[in-house]
Design an enzyme around this catalytic site. Structure first.
Site, mmCIF file in Angstrom:
data_model
loop_
_atom_site.group_PDB
_atom_site.id
_atom_site.type_symbol
_atom_site.label_atom_id
_atom_site.label_comp_id
_atom_site.label_asym_id
_atom_site.label_seq_id
_atom_site.Cartn_x
_atom_site.Cartn_y
_atom_site.Cartn_z
ATOM 1 N N ASP A 43 0.848 -1.196 0.000
ATOM 2 C CA ASP A 43 0.000 0.000 0.000
ATOM 3 C C ASP A 43 0.881 1.243 0.000
ATOM 4 O OD1 ASP A 43 -2.876 1.105 0.508
ATOM 5 O OD2 ASP A 43 -1.508 2.244 1.798
ATOM 6 N N TYR A 48 3.580 9.850 0.751
ATOM 7 C CA TYR A 48 4.530 9.186 1.650
ATOM 8 C C TYR A 48 5.985 9.468 1.229
ATOM 9 C CZ TYR A 48 0.333 6.460 2.906
ATOM 10 O OH TYR A 48 -0.938 6.070 3.285
ATOM 11 N N LYS A 77 -2.173 6.478 -4.109
ATOM 12 C CA LYS A 77 -3.233 7.433 -3.766
ATOM 13 C C LYS A 77 -2.940 8.827 -4.318
ATOM 14 C CE LYS A 77 -3.662 4.871 0.558
ATOM 15 N NZ LYS A 77 -2.262 4.572 0.960
ATOM 16 N N HIS A 110 -7.053 10.161 -1.767
ATOM 17 C CA HIS A 110 -6.475 9.950 -0.431
ATOM 18 C C HIS A 110 -7.341 10.537 0.695
ATOM 19 C CE1 HIS A 110 -2.294 9.223 1.544
ATOM 20 N NE2 HIS A 110 -3.256 8.989 2.398
#
Ligand code: A2P
Length: 317
Positions: A43, A48, A77, A110
């Site tokens: 994921d 990130y 996302k 997201h």
């Protein structure tokens, strides 16, 4: 490994590796050890800031013949500053380039929160765009086009309430394939889970272990602690599991898909093994009784003065 079928017929492995909070080096190492130990679901997200490292690890695993692309499930996302329909495809292409993939298995909106283009981390209310300015159903329509173009196999949402998903369904006729939300024994979200079930939407559980390593700014004084819960500790001992394994087995047994993050190979192995554990109905009910609707990721960070976002609107609670 158990799989869960999405509306498209694609099958998602019911436990994945979360990559939020992994530094770039950690992400590379964690993905390599996870895949070597049997993980087939990773994921990811643009925000990130480690997708290029995840991508390097994925490519090396595929080049070494450890795994084939079609055995892997990769989610990414769309970040909040790319919600405008003109920017969705470009954002996905950027993630694909970083991940060194031709497609992702699942691409999610997201957050139901929009920023001005090019402002990933808003500093003031002006850095946000309201949902009137960039409506979620416009973003959703652009996401659906990405499926048509073959850039992703499925599209879904994250951090969406049932009314927000209902709005997408009513305006486009297409339900998200997945809703990824926080979930663990203290935040079980039974109403949302039932809604997702009714619409064949896979419920993915982020922070399934309570995300104890999240930034200090996201912590509140006196918050509950899953890892010291006496009921969970006793049940874990009874089942000869670690407390983390108990929480993950519970998540899978109730039909949700947990995505625990771990930078540590032993804990990754332990977590993956939990997906195969069957808990008794009685133990499932005992864990169900622990729900206290406590959010560790409460969304207060979107309540910036001058923006149109509030926590109650965010969760529709
Ligand atoms: P680490 O990365 O050092 O293993 P969440 O998935 O809810 O965000 O939780 C992640 C946190 O839980 C991290 O601090 C991670 O630490 C820790 N963690 C992951 N797996 C386990 C485990 N099996 N036992 C204890 N802590 C774990």
């Amino acid at each position: 490994m158990h799989f869960i079928e999405l509306a498209s017929g694609d099958k998602m492995p019911m436990l994945g590796l979360g990559t939020w909070k992994l530094s770039r080096d950690e992400a590379y190492d964690a993905v390599k050890t996870a895949i070597a130990n049997g993980y087939r679901h990773i994921d990811c997200a643009w925000i990130y800031q480690n997708e290029a490292d995840v991508g390097r690890a994925l490519k090396e695993c595929m080049d070494a013949g450890i795994v084939q692309r079609d055995e892997l499930w990769v989610t990414s996302k769309l970040w909040n500053d790319r919600h405008h329909a003109d920017h969705v495809e470009e954002a996905l292409r950027e993630s694909l380039s970083d991940l060194q993939l031709d497609y992702v298995d699942l691409y999610l909106i997201h957050w139901p929160v929009a920023h001005q283009f090019g402002i990933p981390r808003p500093a003031s209310g002006e850095d946000f765009a309201s949902l009137d300015q960039i409506p979620l159903n416009h973003t959703w329509a652009a996401m659906l086009e990405c499926v048509e173009k073959g850039l992703c196999r499925n599209v879904g949402v994250s951090n969406f309430s049932a009314p927000k998903i209902q709005f997408l369904i009513e305006s486009t006729g297409v339900a998200p394939a997945c809703n990824q939300v926080e979930s663990h024994p203290y935040l079980q979200q039974p109403g949302l889970a039932e809604f997702c079930d009714k619409h064949s939407i896979v419920f993915t559980a982020y922070s399934p272990l309570g995300s104890g390593d999240r930034p200090e700014t996201m912590k509140t004084a006196g918050e509950p602690s899953l890892f010291t819960d006496p009921v969970l500790l006793a049940l874990a001992e009874k089942n000869n599991l670690s407390i983390a394994q108990l929480m993950l087995a519970w998540a899978v047994n109730r039909g949700t898909v947990p995505i625990p993050k771990s930078a540590n190979e032993d804990r990754q192995i332990q977590n993956l093994a939990a997906a195969a554990v069957e808990l008794s109905d009685e133990d499932m009910q005992t864990i169900q009784s622990l729900d206290q609707h406590h959010r560790f990721i409460d969304g207060t960070f979107w309540e910036v003065p001058g923006s149109s976002y509030t926590v109650s609107d965010l969760w529709n609670e």
